[in-house]
Motif scaffolding. Sequence first.
Motif, PDB file in Angstrom:
ATOM      1  N   ALA A  31       0.828  -1.212   0.000  1.00 25.34           N
ATOM      2  CA  ALA A  31       0.000   0.000   0.000  1.00 25.34           C
ATOM      3  C   ALA A  31       0.857   1.255   0.000  1.00 25.34           C
ATOM      4  O   ALA A  31       0.567   2.234  -0.706  1.00 25.34           O
ATOM      5  CB  ALA A  31      -0.930  -0.005   1.211  1.00 25.34           C
ATOM      6  N   ASP A  32       1.944   1.233   0.764  1.00 28.51           N
ATOM      7  CA  ASP A  32       2.830   2.405   0.798  1.00 28.51           C
ATOM      8  C   ASP A  32       3.493   2.634  -0.546  1.00 28.51           C
ATOM      9  O   ASP A  32       3.668   3.765  -0.983  1.00 28.51           O
ATOM     10  CB  ASP A  32       3.915   2.224   1.866  1.00 28.51           C
ATOM     11  N   GLY A  36       2.991   6.001  -3.066  1.00 28.72           N
ATOM     12  CA  GLY A  36       4.132   6.898  -3.049  1.00 28.72           C
ATOM     13  C   GLY A  36       4.551   7.293  -1.640  1.00 28.72           C
ATOM     14  O   GLY A  36       5.424   8.135  -1.468  1.00 28.72           O
ATOM     15  N   ARG A  37       3.941   6.678  -0.635  1.00 30.66           N
ATOM     16  CA  ARG A  37       4.284   7.021   0.741  1.00 30.66           C
ATOM     17  C   ARG A  37       5.559   6.328   1.205  1.00 30.66           C
ATOM     18  O   ARG A  37       6.193   6.776   2.149  1.00 30.66           O
ATOM     19  CB  ARG A  37       3.148   6.620   1.707  1.00 30.66           C
ATOM     20  N   ALA A  38       5.929   5.242   0.557  1.00 36.00           N
ATOM     21  CA  ALA A  38       7.114   4.478   0.964  1.00 36.00           C
ATOM     22  C   ALA A  38       8.347   5.356   0.862  1.00 36.00           C
ATOM     23  O   ALA A  38       8.552   6.053  -0.131  1.00 36.00           O
ATOM     24  CB  ALA A  38       7.273   3.239   0.092  1.00 36.00           C
ATOM     25  N   ARG A  39       9.182   5.348   1.903  1.00 33.22           N
ATOM     26  CA  ARG A  39      10.379   6.176   1.914  1.00 33.22           C
ATOM     27  C   ARG A  39      11.584   5.332   1.547  1.00 33.22           C
ATOM     28  O   ARG A  39      11.917   4.385   2.254  1.00 33.22           O
ATOM     29  CB  ARG A  39      10.579   6.767   3.315  1.00 33.22           C
ATOM     30  N   TYR A  40      12.202   5.703   0.432  1.00 30.52           N
ATOM     31  CA  TYR A  40      13.440   5.048   0.032  1.00 30.52           C
ATOM     32  C   TYR A  40      14.602   5.891   0.545  1.00 30.52           C
ATOM     33  O   TYR A  40      14.411   7.017   0.993  1.00 30.52           O
ATOM     34  CB  TYR A  40      13.496   4.917  -1.487  1.00 30.52           C
ATOM     35  N   ALA A  41      15.804   5.387   0.445  1.00 35.02           N
ATOM     36  CA  ALA A  41      16.957   6.105   0.988  1.00 35.02           C
ATOM     37  C   ALA A  41      17.048   7.507   0.418  1.00 35.02           C
ATOM     38  O   ALA A  41      17.314   8.473   1.135  1.00 35.02           O
ATOM     39  CB  ALA A  41      18.243   5.332   0.728  1.00 35.02           C
ATOM     40  N   ALA A  42      16.825   7.670  -0.875  1.00 33.50           N
ATOM     41  CA  ALA A  42      16.960   8.985  -1.507  1.00 33.50           C
ATOM     42  C   ALA A  42      15.847   9.936  -1.094  1.00 33.50           C
ATOM     43  O   ALA A  42      15.941  11.142  -1.337  1.00 33.50           O
ATOM     44  CB  ALA A  42      16.973   8.829  -3.030  1.00 33.50           C
TER      45      ALA A  42
ATOM     46  N   GLU B  75      -0.513  16.564 -11.765  1.00 33.21           N
ATOM     47  CA  GLU B  75      -1.026  15.430 -10.999  1.00 33.21           C
ATOM     48  C   GLU B  75       0.091  14.435 -10.761  1.00 33.21           C
ATOM     49  O   GLU B  75       0.768  14.027 -11.705  1.00 33.21           O
ATOM     50  CB  GLU B  75      -2.186  14.779 -11.732  1.00 33.21           C
ATOM     51  N   THR B  76       0.304  14.086  -9.489  1.00 33.32           N
ATOM     52  CA  THR B  76       1.370  13.149  -9.138  1.00 33.32           C
ATOM     53  C   THR B  76       0.754  11.907  -8.500  1.00 33.32           C
ATOM     54  O   THR B  76      -0.453  11.818  -8.325  1.00 33.32           O
ATOM     55  CB  THR B  76       2.346  13.785  -8.136  1.00 33.32           C
ATOM     56  N   ILE B  77       1.629  10.977  -8.116  1.00 30.71           N
ATOM     57  CA  ILE B  77       1.180   9.727  -7.487  1.00 30.71           C
ATOM     58  C   ILE B  77       0.443  10.008  -6.182  1.00 30.71           C
ATOM     59  O   ILE B  77      -0.492   9.284  -5.820  1.00 30.71           O
ATOM     60  CB  ILE B  77       2.390   8.787  -7.261  1.00 30.71           C
ATOM     61  N   GLU B  78       0.862  11.094  -5.518  1.00 26.33           N
ATOM     62  CA  GLU B  78       0.229  11.402  -4.232  1.00 26.33           C
ATOM     63  C   GLU B  78      -1.241  11.730  -4.388  1.00 26.33           C
ATOM     64  O   GLU B  78      -2.003  11.645  -3.423  1.00 26.33           O
ATOM     65  CB  GLU B  78       0.948  12.583  -3.547  1.00 26.33           C
ATOM     66  N   LEU B  86      -7.928   3.543  -2.239  1.00 25.81           N
ATOM     67  CA  LEU B  86      -6.993   3.436  -3.347  1.00 25.81           C
ATOM     68  C   LEU B  86      -7.709   3.504  -4.684  1.00 25.81           C
ATOM     69  O   LEU B  86      -8.840   3.059  -4.840  1.00 25.81           O
ATOM     70  CB  LEU B  86      -6.225   2.112  -3.255  1.00 25.81           C
ATOM     71  N   HIS B  87      -7.023   4.078  -5.668  1.00 24.30           N
ATOM     72  CA  HIS B  87      -7.492   4.097  -7.049  1.00 24.30           C
ATOM     73  C   HIS B  87      -7.527   2.650  -7.556  1.00 24.30           C
ATOM     74  O   HIS B  87      -6.707   1.832  -7.132  1.00 24.30           O
ATOM     75  CB  HIS B  87      -6.484   4.929  -7.862  1.00 24.30           C
ATOM     76  N   PRO B  88      -8.471   2.327  -8.435  1.00 25.85           N
ATOM     77  CA  PRO B  88      -8.516   0.943  -8.951  1.00 25.85           C
ATOM     78  C   PRO B  88      -7.178   0.442  -9.469  1.00 25.85           C
ATOM     79  O   PRO B  88      -6.817  -0.715  -9.245  1.00 25.85           O
ATOM     80  CB  PRO B  88      -9.534   1.034 -10.096  1.00 25.85           C
ATOM     81  N   LEU B  89      -6.425   1.305 -10.149  1.00 27.08           N
ATOM     82  CA  LEU B  89      -5.106   0.895 -10.640  1.00 27.08           C
ATOM     83  C   LEU B  89      -4.212   0.484  -9.489  1.00 27.08           C
ATOM     84  O   LEU B  89      -3.514  -0.532  -9.536  1.00 27.08           O
ATOM     85  CB  LEU B  89      -4.438   2.047 -11.402  1.00 27.08           C
ATOM     86  N   GLN B  90      -4.238   1.249  -8.400  1.00 26.99           N
ATOM     87  CA  GLN B  90      -3.392   0.921  -7.256  1.00 26.99           C
ATOM     88  C   GLN B  90      -3.798  -0.414  -6.643  1.00 26.99           C
ATOM     89  O   GLN B  90      -2.949  -1.250  -6.325  1.00 26.99           O
ATOM     90  CB  GLN B  90      -3.468   2.037  -6.202  1.00 26.99           C
TER      91      GLN B  90
END
Lengths: 128, 158
Positions: A31-32, A36-42, B75-78, B86-90
């Motif tokens: 889900a993260d 886009g909520r998942a935090r990677y090192a960068a 529009e971004t992923i956020e 969640l969006h159906p794609l997600q």
Amino acid sequence: MMPSPYGTQLPYEEKNLKVVGTNPTERADAADKVTGRARYAADVNLPGQLVGKVLRSPHAHANIRSIDTSKAEALGGVKALVTFADFPDMPVLHASGGEIMINFRDVTRNMMAREKVLYDGHPVAAVA
Amino acid sequence: MKKIHVNTTINGDKIDLLCEPTQTLLDVLRDELQMTGTKEGCATGDCGACSVILDGTLVCSCLVLGAEASGKQIETIEGMANGNELHPLQRKFIEHVALQCGICTPGLLVAARSLLERNPNPTEEEVRYWLAGNLCRCTGYHNVVEAVLDAAQEMRGT
């Protein structure tokens, strides 16, 4: 249970599983990652973090006569500085690197230029 | 150099910011706005990890200047999920295991969303060609394509 076609001693069982584990859709990180909520090192920016930069050779093939680091060392805010002198020189020695063999002598000359720069972009020094 | 005042709309929110003339939209999103969902994969417009939708067009944000966003809608992923919904794609990406490390996933989702916004019934070939600009090192794309087609079907209501 039929005898294993691979000639092993263990009995061979037909299974309907196609992935390792039984429920890949229960991954805790999915889900993260899709939001886009998942935090990677960068993605992590901590107060007071150092920024690293690599100095790369503009020359495609050149002998290194000397590296003068005094100006960088004198600059306030430079906390670390490395050149080839900070890394040990290694002889021709091979180690298994997964899919390839690694020759340590090659590593010591490729990661950072030692006597010679071998390509435009070859790292010569790094600061943080 | 003097900073540029950018007045833009991101995921429906009006945003005012200052940025350097040389900063890319990717830099602005990640460094100025801390919106790290959009990823930098190559910084040369080749990998698609930085994909965003700019005024309805799918773009690589590493190839767009922050200043160019002024007066435009981004529009971004956020902005894909609606809060916790969640969006159906997600959802389909999770169901079809269309991600492993997940670094390409935001770019793929934004790209897939822009595809379905213009073509709600793509063929598998059309999906593959549309997503050709989004590189993935982990999955082999098969599950991604399945997820996109499945989500398209759900969004069409069929």
